[in-house]
Design a protein around this motif. Structure first.
Motif, mmCIF file in Angstrom:
data_model
loop_
_atom_site.group_PDB
_atom_site.id
_atom_site.type_symbol
_atom_site.label_atom_id
_atom_site.label_comp_id
_atom_site.label_asym_id
_atom_site.label_seq_id
_atom_site.Cartn_x
_atom_site.Cartn_y
_atom_site.Cartn_z
ATOM 1 N N LEU A 1 0.828 -1.216 0.000
ATOM 2 C CA LEU A 1 0.000 0.000 0.000
ATOM 3 C C LEU A 1 0.856 1.257 0.000
ATOM 4 C CD1 LEU A 1 -2.794 -1.175 2.458
ATOM 5 C CD2 LEU A 1 -2.999 -0.860 -0.014
ATOM 6 N N ASN A 2 2.010 1.194 0.636
ATOM 7 C CA ASN A 2 2.918 2.337 0.594
ATOM 8 C C ASN A 2 3.469 2.561 -0.812
ATOM 9 O OD1 ASN A 2 3.117 3.730 3.124
ATOM 10 N ND2 ASN A 2 4.006 1.889 4.004
ATOM 11 N N MET A 3 3.659 1.477 -1.552
ATOM 12 C CA MET A 3 4.087 1.626 -2.938
ATOM 13 C C MET A 3 2.973 2.228 -3.789
ATOM 14 S SD MET A 3 6.459 -1.676 -3.926
ATOM 15 C CE MET A 3 5.199 -2.898 -3.558
ATOM 16 N N LEU A 4 1.742 1.843 -3.483
ATOM 17 C CA LEU A 4 0.602 2.323 -4.264
ATOM 18 C C LEU A 4 0.249 3.772 -3.955
ATOM 19 C CD1 LEU A 4 -1.830 -0.741 -4.089
ATOM 20 C CD2 LEU A 4 -0.720 0.161 -6.144
ATOM 21 N N TYR A 5 0.355 4.154 -2.664
ATOM 22 C CA TYR A 5 -0.188 5.448 -2.248
ATOM 23 C C TYR A 5 0.861 6.421 -1.697
ATOM 24 C CZ TYR A 5 -4.610 3.048 -2.919
ATOM 25 O OH TYR A 5 -5.661 2.359 -3.474
ATOM 26 N N GLY A 6 2.119 6.154 -1.966
ATOM 27 C CA GLY A 6 3.107 7.195 -1.726
ATOM 28 C C GLY A 6 3.855 7.166 -0.411
ATOM 29 N N GLY A 7 3.791 6.081 0.317
ATOM 30 C CA GLY A 7 4.632 5.959 1.497
ATOM 31 C C GLY A 7 4.073 6.507 2.788
ATOM 32 N N ASN A 8 2.830 6.959 2.801
ATOM 33 C CA ASN A 8 2.254 7.534 4.024
ATOM 34 C C ASN A 8 1.191 6.651 4.669
ATOM 35 O OD1 ASN A 8 3.763 9.973 3.911
ATOM 36 N ND2 ASN A 8 2.420 10.676 2.262
ATOM 37 N N VAL A 9 1.058 5.431 4.209
ATOM 38 C CA VAL A 9 0.048 4.529 4.756
ATOM 39 C C VAL A 9 0.487 4.017 6.127
ATOM 40 C CG1 VAL A 9 -1.256 2.397 4.397
ATOM 41 C CG2 VAL A 9 -0.660 3.841 2.437
ATOM 42 N N MET A 10 -0.471 3.970 7.061
ATOM 43 C CA MET A 10 -0.225 3.437 8.406
ATOM 44 C C MET A 10 -1.091 2.203 8.632
ATOM 45 S SD MET A 10 -0.408 7.066 10.459
ATOM 46 C CE MET A 10 -1.868 7.560 9.531
ATOM 47 N N CYS A 11 -0.627 1.351 9.527
ATOM 48 C CA CYS A 11 -1.418 0.190 9.941
ATOM 49 C C CYS A 11 -1.596 0.265 11.455
ATOM 50 C CB CYS A 11 -0.728 -1.106 9.562
ATOM 51 S SG CYS A 11 -1.630 -2.589 10.085
ATOM 52 N N HIS B 1 -4.711 3.027 6.850
ATOM 53 C CA HIS B 1 -5.239 4.373 6.660
ATOM 54 C C HIS B 1 -4.106 5.343 6.393
ATOM 55 C CE1 HIS B 1 -4.513 5.293 11.150
ATOM 56 N NE2 HIS B 1 -4.191 4.031 10.970
ATOM 57 N N LEU B 2 -4.468 6.494 5.848
ATOM 58 C CA LEU B 2 -3.493 7.556 5.628
ATOM 59 C C LEU B 2 -4.146 8.890 5.921
ATOM 60 C CD1 LEU B 2 -4.366 8.807 2.622
ATOM 61 C CD2 LEU B 2 -3.156 6.795 1.819
ATOM 62 N N LEU B 3 -3.332 9.919 6.113
ATOM 63 C CA LEU B 3 -3.824 11.254 6.454
ATOM 64 C C LEU B 3 -3.856 12.139 5.233
ATOM 65 C CD1 LEU B 3 -1.877 11.991 9.768
ATOM 66 C CD2 LEU B 3 -4.254 11.263 9.544
ATOM 67 N N ASP B 4 -4.919 12.984 5.140
ATOM 68 C CA ASP B 4 -4.934 13.993 4.096
ATOM 69 C C ASP B 4 -4.279 15.272 4.628
ATOM 70 O OD1 ASP B 4 -6.787 15.365 5.662
ATOM 71 O OD2 ASP B 4 -8.484 15.039 4.312
ATOM 72 N N ASP B 5 -4.309 16.342 3.834
ATOM 73 C CA ASP B 5 -3.623 17.581 4.217
ATOM 74 C C ASP B 5 -4.216 18.236 5.455
ATOM 75 O OD1 ASP B 5 -1.958 17.227 2.075
ATOM 76 O OD2 ASP B 5 -3.121 18.514 0.733
ATOM 77 N N LYS B 6 -5.487 17.900 5.794
ATOM 78 C CA LYS B 6 -6.153 18.495 6.953
ATOM 79 C C LYS B 6 -6.193 17.526 8.137
ATOM 80 C CE LYS B 6 -9.034 21.582 4.166
ATOM 81 N NZ LYS B 6 -10.427 22.030 3.836
ATOM 82 N N HIS B 7 -5.386 16.483 8.052
ATOM 83 C CA HIS B 7 -5.263 15.487 9.121
ATOM 84 C C HIS B 7 -6.531 14.660 9.315
ATOM 85 C CE1 HIS B 7 -1.333 17.027 10.250
ATOM 86 N NE2 HIS B 7 -1.840 18.244 10.198
ATOM 87 N N ASN B 8 -7.381 14.621 8.298
ATOM 88 C CA ASN B 8 -8.459 13.639 8.285
ATOM 89 C C ASN B 8 -7.884 12.316 7.783
ATOM 90 O OD1 ASN B 8 -10.781 15.399 8.953
ATOM 91 N ND2 ASN B 8 -10.253 16.385 7.020
ATOM 92 N N GLU B 9 -8.519 11.236 8.161
ATOM 93 C CA GLU B 9 -8.028 9.925 7.748
ATOM 94 C C GLU B 9 -8.817 9.383 6.560
ATOM 95 O OE1 GLU B 9 -7.084 7.167 11.144
ATOM 96 O OE2 GLU B 9 -7.842 8.895 12.259
ATOM 97 N N VAL B 10 -8.105 8.785 5.646
ATOM 98 C CA VAL B 10 -8.688 8.060 4.521
ATOM 99 C C VAL B 10 -8.408 6.580 4.764
ATOM 100 C CG1 VAL B 10 -8.681 7.722 2.020
ATOM 101 C CG2 VAL B 10 -8.258 10.012 2.983
ATOM 102 N N TYR B 11 -9.448 5.769 4.729
ATOM 103 C CA TYR B 11 -9.282 4.349 4.999
ATOM 104 C C TYR B 11 -9.038 3.578 3.696
ATOM 105 C CZ TYR B 11 -11.015 5.181 9.747
ATOM 106 O OH TYR B 11 -11.166 5.627 11.036
ATOM 107 N N ILE B 12 -8.361 2.443 3.845
ATOM 108 C CA ILE B 12 -8.040 1.592 2.707
ATOM 109 C C ILE B 12 -8.559 0.189 2.982
ATOM 110 C CG2 ILE B 12 -6.210 0.688 1.220
ATOM 111 C CD1 ILE B 12 -4.436 3.005 2.236
#
Length: 222
Positions: free
Chosen positions: A19-29, A35-46
């Motif tokens: 997922l880090n390869m797909l979405y740029g290295g900011n994915v957390m588990c 999930h990852l954070l957007d610019d406003k610190h909201n979370e986007v789920y995967i």
């Protein structure tokens, strides 16, 4: 890894790398939630089975439990909290009320003086009217404090059946915890009795006589 469809049977570490390869290295588990954070610190789920982004909403994670994630919705005024399946992100519960953490096995949705208890699997365990709070006293035992006099309850959560049982039935009690982190409670019956009950030793002491009453059962014993 050539296809998002291949992610389902990977370990969490392998999923995270992909997922880090797909979405740029900011994915957390977090406990199995990706999930990852957007610019406003909201979370986007995967979705951990398909690697697809959840585009239905933006979230702030409240708690990640065994099978579900409890989240505050930040971009929808009609919904305050949701409970989603941790893997598929299927919505299993949503509310305009406020969800409160009780312990790792249970949360409470409190809305309009009604508390809906929901387990770590996302199952609705039941609803209690006129509730102030539900607290875990020890292990699988809980106290439900009521806004109505002599209507406090002792609840038991059966982890194996994923069910909640009211051990006090139709008895009328005020139940007050003696110490925030202790296992003793003061129990005052509407019929006049006053007792100290210890959830650790299961002893019942009569406050008037100071004696332990071995034959007194205040509620169903588990």
């Amino acid at each position: 890894m050539n296809s998002k469809k291949e992610i389902k049977n990977l370990s969490n570490k392998e999923k995270l790398d992909m997922l880090n390869m797909l979405y740029g290295g900011n994915v957390m588990c977090t406990n199995g939630l990706f999930h990852l954070l957007d610019d406003k610190h909201n979370e986007v789920y995967i979705n951990s089975n398909t690697a697809e982004l959840d585009r239905r909403g933006l979230y702030k994670t409240f708690v990640v439990m065994d099978k579900v994630v409890v989240s505050k919705v930040t971009n929808n005024d009609k919904v305050n909290f949701v409970i989603l399946d941790k893997d598929t992100l299927e919505c299993v519960y949503k509310t305009k009320g406020n969800i409160f953490y009780i312990n790792d096995y249970m949360v409470c949705d409190k809305k309009d003086n009604v508390c809906t208890l929901i387990s770590h699997t996302g199952k609705i365990l039941g609803k209690i009217d006129n509730i102030k709070a539900v607290s875990n006293i020890k292990g699988s035992m809980y106290i439900a404090s009521s806004t109505v006099m002599y209507n406090d309850r002792v609840l038991y959560y059966n982890k194996h059946k994923d069910e909640l049982e009211d051990l006090t039935f139709d008895k009328n009690y005020l139940i007050h915890r003696l110490d925030k982190h202790g296992t003793e409670v003061e129990v005052i019956s509407m019929e006049g009795g006053k007792y100290i009950y210890d959830f650790e030793t299961h002893l019942v002491k009569n406050k008037f006589t100071g004696k332990v009453e071995k034959d007194t059962n205040l509620w169903k014993v588990i």
